[in-house]
Design an enzyme around this catalytic site. Structure first.
Site, PDB file in Angstrom:
ATOM      1  N   ASP A  25       0.827  -1.219   0.000  1.00 44.23           N
ATOM      2  CA  ASP A  25       0.000   0.000   0.000  1.00 44.23           C
ATOM      3  C   ASP A  25       0.858   1.264   0.000  1.00 44.23           C
ATOM      4  O   ASP A  25       0.334   2.379   0.098  1.00 44.23           O
ATOM      5  CB  ASP A  25      -0.985   0.004   1.187  1.00 44.23           C
ATOM      6  CG  ASP A  25      -0.286   0.084   2.532  1.00 44.23           C
ATOM      7  OD1 ASP A  25       0.966   0.089   2.563  1.00 44.23           O
ATOM      8  OD2 ASP A  25      -0.990   0.133   3.566  1.00 44.23           O
ATOM      9  N   ASP A  98       7.469   5.185  21.450  1.00 43.04           N
ATOM     10  CA  ASP A  98       7.346   6.633  21.532  1.00 43.04           C
ATOM     11  C   ASP A  98       6.166   6.975  22.429  1.00 43.04           C
ATOM     12  O   ASP A  98       5.104   6.354  22.324  1.00 43.04           O
ATOM     13  CB  ASP A  98       7.111   7.200  20.116  1.00 43.04           C
ATOM     14  CG  ASP A  98       7.891   8.478  19.869  1.00 43.04           C
ATOM     15  OD1 ASP A  98       7.683   9.435  20.636  1.00 43.04           O
ATOM     16  OD2 ASP A  98       8.684   8.518  18.915  1.00 43.04           O
ATOM     17  N   GLU A 256      12.712  13.859  24.910  1.00 38.15           N
ATOM     18  CA  GLU A 256      13.066  14.841  23.881  1.00 38.15           C
ATOM     19  C   GLU A 256      12.844  16.235  24.474  1.00 38.15           C
ATOM     20  O   GLU A 256      11.737  16.543  24.931  1.00 38.15           O
ATOM     21  CB  GLU A 256      12.182  14.654  22.644  1.00 38.15           C
ATOM     22  CG  GLU A 256      12.630  15.532  21.504  1.00 38.15           C
ATOM     23  CD  GLU A 256      11.534  15.858  20.494  1.00 38.15           C
ATOM     24  OE1 GLU A 256      11.873  16.189  19.356  1.00 38.15           O
ATOM     25  OE2 GLU A 256      10.331  15.807  20.853  1.00 38.15           O
ATOM     26  N   HIS A 329      14.007  11.561  12.654  1.00 43.96           N
ATOM     27  CA  HIS A 329      13.001  11.817  11.618  1.00 43.96           C
ATOM     28  C   HIS A 329      12.685  13.304  11.454  1.00 43.96           C
ATOM     29  O   HIS A 329      11.896  13.672  10.587  1.00 43.96           O
ATOM     30  CB  HIS A 329      11.719  11.045  11.968  1.00 43.96           C
ATOM     31  CG  HIS A 329      11.136  11.512  13.263  1.00 43.96           C
ATOM     32  ND1 HIS A 329      11.743  11.275  14.488  1.00 43.96           N
ATOM     33  CD2 HIS A 329      10.021  12.227  13.547  1.00 43.96           C
ATOM     34  CE1 HIS A 329      11.019  11.835  15.441  1.00 43.96           C
ATOM     35  NE2 HIS A 329       9.967  12.417  14.902  1.00 43.96           N
ATOM     36  N   ASP A 330      13.256  14.154  12.300  1.00 44.85           N
ATOM     37  CA  ASP A 330      13.016  15.598  12.211  1.00 44.85           C
ATOM     38  C   ASP A 330      14.217  16.352  11.641  1.00 44.85           C
ATOM     39  O   ASP A 330      14.146  17.572  11.466  1.00 44.85           O
ATOM     40  CB  ASP A 330      12.740  16.184  13.607  1.00 44.85           C
ATOM     41  CG  ASP A 330      11.463  15.655  14.227  1.00 44.85           C
ATOM     42  OD1 ASP A 330      10.523  15.325  13.478  1.00 44.85           O
ATOM     43  OD2 ASP A 330      11.411  15.560  15.473  1.00 44.85           O
TER      44      ASP A 330
END
Ligand code: NOJ
Length: 560
Positions: A25, A98, A256, A329-330
């Protein structure tokens, strides 16, 4: 209970949407992750940090959670997740989930209730305020552009959202809310997970009266960070969370924390403080940002980076614990940001790995970093997916920025640089999906991919594997003191680690030019060995000055 396993661990971050798609997908999923666990095992990582896989409308790719105790349909089912955990544990890999509890999605049941009426039992789970003279309650700006407040007609009040308007902030002042969160955390811990990475967790305590932030630039909205970063009740909340939940399990916890200093971090992570194990600080990620924030790109400054990382290495020594990271990922890809992603891609990626992995702390590797994956330059805005990037683009166009400079900021700093699909092989879509990927693949996947890297003994992959193994073998990497050399040198990053009479000397050439380096007097080449290098270097007796090749990294191991 041995609470220190995380000090010797290396963590690998998976961004599930972009890791591996099993059902065609175009979206990565849990069965995809399971199919790649042998790959992670081969790399030798101890822990996986999995970005959110909970039910979410995906306004911010899962960082907007609508049900904390269900798996997102795109990713699979709870049975898939349980199978994944078991398969990780079978391989000796731990799983850190997370935890996003500064905010939920506006589609979370709590918020659906909360917005119904002022006397709804869930009203106070979020932060609602009356407007001021027909405007927002204060001038705080959302991290994703515009005001941090959204007006809700039904009850004629605004709710606070430090991120997108589909991510309302939770009200931690409410004890019932806190207890619900602890219950939810316990649900996951009782399933056998090994820890939490806590999303912007130092934002959960806001200054009680939510004052306007000083606005010297005459802007409509300004960063209100001083009023919610490391707020007045933050230590109380984390301490309570530790007492009620964390202390009952042998787990890894990492918060974080944008805007955190070493002094604050030693409070968050001090072993006698009962809060967290470590934090993700951001100072070293801001070296190439100007006064206008992340999109205001300025040249990278190595001396500044050295100052910052030294402050953290020294500041937490025997007081707390560092996390070590270049990527997530940032953030844009480090080999493009600091290294050379062209001619010296492989060599500079290895140098950057060495520079970080020889420090004290727990290293985090972001998917694809171990392949030297690079930033991407998509041809048009249509190919970008990230809400932060898209909102920023709109805002800057309205402010009159030139399109080329907006696009340039996106190329250099945009979060989608890290979110292009993991490059597994040279097949269609880099082997990530048989369908149409939700975000385009970086066109360099023909050369940069895992299959190639595994076959090539000189790849970044095999080098990272060695760095990971060294951390297990060498106590000095975990325990040694840190000292910076050549503080003001603009191209050489060198430091020592010392443990009893043992030394490591780490030398990195952060440039495409040859550099000279004088060996310290206490290093006698006849009793030194090379622990790791990305070049052909061997020990030459009687040599006191090294000629460093472009992007060379070498680590000497010796005794004094
Ligand atoms: C930090 C996360 O890493 C980022 O991806 C997200 O957009 C914000 N927090 C909001 O949850």
């Amino acid at each position: 209970m041995n609470q220190q396993w995380w000090k010797k661990s290396v963590v690998y971050q998976i961004y599930p949407r972009s890791f591996m798609d099993s059902n065609g997908d175009g979206i990565g999923d849990i069965q995809g992750i399971i199919s790649k666990l042998d790959y992670l095992n081969e790399l030798g990582v101890d822990v996986v940090w999995l970005s959110p896989v909970y039910q979410s409308p995906n306004d911010d790719n899962g960082y907007d959670i609508s049900d904390y105790q269900r798996i997102m349909d795109d990713f699979g089912t709870m049975e898939d997740w349980e199978e994944m955990l078991a398969e990780m544990h079978n391989r000796g890999i731990k799983l850190v989930m997370d935890l996003v509890v500064n905010h939920t999605s506006d589609e979370h049941q709590w918020f659906i209730e909360s917005k119904k009426s002022k006397d709804n039992p869930y009203r106070d789970y979020y932060i609602w305020r009356k407007g001021k003279q027909g405007k927002e309650p204060n001038n705080w700006e959302s991290a994703f552009s515009g005001s941090a407040w959204q007006y809700a007609e039904g009850t004629d009040e605004y709710f606070l959202h430090l991120f997108s308007k589909k991510q309302p902030d939770l009200n931690w002042e409410n004890e019932r809310l806190r207890q619900e969160i602890y219950k939810m955390m316990t649900f996951w811990l009782d399933k056998g997970i090994d820890g939490f990475r806590m999303d912007v967790v130092n934002f959960i305590s806001k200054a009680p009266d939510l004052p306007d932030a000083p606005n010297t630039e005459g802007k409509t909205y300004v960063s209100g960070g001083d009023y919610y970063m490391n707020g007045p009740r933050i230590h109380e909340y984390l301490h309570e969370m530790n007492r009620e939940v964390l202390s009952k399990y042998d787990i890894l916890t990492v918060g974080e924390m944008p805007g955190v200093t070493p002094a604050e971090a030693s409070l968050y992570t001090g072993s006698d403080r009962d809060e967290l194990n470590m934090v993700f600080q951001f100072e070293h990620m801001d070296v190439d940002s100007g006064p206008g924030g992340k999109w205001n790109v300025i040249p990278f400054d190595l001396v500044k980076l050295k100052d910052i990382l030294t402050k953290w290495q020294k500041g937490l020594f025997e007081k707390g614990w560092n996390s070590l990271y270049w990527n997530n990922h940032d953030q844009p890809r480090i080999v493009s940001r600091v290294g050379d992603d062209g001619k010296y891609r492989v060599k500079s990626a290895k140098m950057l790995g060495t520079l970080l992995h020889m420090m004290q702390g727990t290293p985090y590797i972001y998917q694809g970093e171990e392949l030297g994956m690079t930033n991407v330059k998509f041809g048009s805005l249509d190919e970008y997916r990230d809400i932060e990037t898209l909102n920023m683009y709109k805002e800057k166009v309205e402010e009159g920025w030139d399109i080329n400079s907006i696009m340039n900021s996106i190329f250099v700093k945009g979060r989608d640089n890290a979110r292009t699909p993991m490059q597994w092989n040279a097949d269609m879509n880099a082997g990530f999906t048989k369908g149409t990927p939700w975000i385009n693949v970086n066109p360099n996947y023909n050369e940069v991919n895992a299959e190639q890297a595994i076959q090539d003994p000189d790849s970044v992959f095999h080098y990272y594997k060695k760095l990971i193994a060294l951390r297990k073998e060498q106590t000095i990497i975990t325990e040694g003191t840190f000292d910076l050399l050549l503080k003001n040198d603009p191209t050489i990053y060198a430091y020592t680690r010392s443990f009893e009479n043992e030394r490591l000397l780490v030398i990195c050439n952060v440039s495409s030019e040859t550099q000279k380096f004088d060996l310290p007097e206490d290093l006698d080449p006849s009793n030194a060995s090379i622990l790791i290098t990305n070049d052909e270097r061997t020990i030459e007796e009687n040599v006191r000055q090294l000629k460093l090749t472009p992007w060379e990294a070498v680590v000497f191991h010796y005794f004094v």
